[in-house]
Structure formats: C-alpha cells, structure tokens
Write a protein that holds these residues in place. Structure first.
Motif: not given
Length: 91
Positions: A1-2, A8-10, A12-15, A46-49
């Motif tokens: 689990m992240s 949050d950083k992921a 922001h980076a993706i968007l 995957h955790d974001l999803v």
C-alpha cells in the motif's frame, strides 16, 4: 500500500503530464518523476485507481492509464482545444 504522500505526488505528476503533453505517463516514467523504484510507481498507480477517485481507470488487465479525469488517454469524440492547440481528449 502506497503512502498518502506518494499517492498525492503521483496524482499531481500524472495530471501535470496530461496537461503538458496530452498523454498520461507510463508507470516507468512515473517512477523517474517520483524518484521511486519502478514497482513502487506501479503500485501507486494501482492504489490511485483502487482509491475510487471518479474518472480514473486503467485499460482492463494492464498497467496503462486509460482515463484520468477530466482527460482521456485514448482518443474520444470529445476533443479539447486550448488557444488553438488540440492535444487533449475529454472523457
């Protein structure tokens, strides 16, 4: 689990990448951006999803971002143009 901070950083980076280029990063690119191991970036994705954020999903049975609200990583009939530049697709 992240960790929440990594998620949050992921996010922001993706968007940010979607806004800048019109394309979502692969998790290997995300790893470099976040300065984490490749597997940690894949897990964060995957955790974001799994977090249930509306409008974020992966292409079925892959690690590829299909949609990241309000953008689609796949071409749709919803073209987004800003200042005469069309490089985005909406959901």
């Amino acid at each position: 689990m992240s960790s929440t901070s990594l998620l949050d950083k992921a996010y922001h980076a993706i968007l940010t990448r979607m806004v800048q280029t019109g394309q979502a990063p692969h998790f290997t690119e995300l790893a470099g951006e976040l300065r984490v191991p490749v597997e940690a970036a894949r897990e964060a994705l995957h955790d974001l999803v799994a977090a249930g954020i509306p409008g974020i999903w992966l292409f079925p049975d892959t690690d590829y971002i299909s949609s990241f609200a309000p953008f689609s990583n796949l071409p749709t009939q919803y073209r987004i143009t800003v200042e005469g530049e069309q490089k985005w697709f909406g959901q």
